[in-house]
Scaffold this active site. Sequence first.
Site, PDB file in Angstrom:
ATOM      1  N   CYS A 128      67.492  79.542  81.628  1.00  0.00           N
ATOM      2  CA  CYS A 128      67.428  80.930  81.144  1.00  0.00           C
ATOM      3  C   CYS A 128      68.838  81.437  80.846  1.00  0.00           C
ATOM      4  CB  CYS A 128      66.781  81.847  82.180  1.00  0.00           C
ATOM      5  SG  CYS A 128      65.076  81.429  82.578  1.00  0.00           S
TER       6      CYS A 128
ATOM      7  N   CYS B 228      67.146  80.971  87.279  1.00  0.00           N
ATOM      8  CA  CYS B 228      66.780  79.974  86.265  1.00  0.00           C
ATOM      9  C   CYS B 228      67.989  79.555  85.436  1.00  0.00           C
ATOM     10  CB  CYS B 228      65.683  80.566  85.382  1.00  0.00           C
ATOM     11  SG  CYS B 228      65.304  79.610  83.915  1.00  0.00           S
TER      12      CYS B 228
END
Length: 115
Positions: A36, A33
């Site tokens: 993230c 991600c």
Amino acid sequence: MSDKVTHVGDADFDAAVLQSDEPVLVDFWAEWCGPCKMIAPVLDELAQTYEGRLKVVKLNVDDNRATAIKYHVRNIPLLLLFKDGQVQATQVGAVGKGQLTQMIEKGIGSAASTA
């Protein structure tokens, strides 16, 4: 990553988060991600800023599916602020430090002034 940010999993989530004496900001994330990874440095900063008043923990959703399912994680990053075992605030997606600080201050409320 800061040594102030702890990694938790399905096995220790209840003890580390739900039974914590202080509020806990949980970052539901995954290795793949991009957003993230973008907010990780901000979380490190917040962990240092709020040390003693707030714990910051990360939970990898790929490795800990049971907890991710329990909290209906559909999009990541997902940040949940827990206080006394209850979700106080939710933030989906990567946001700036200012927005996260507001969420934390609102969520921990009087806990911030007692430290």
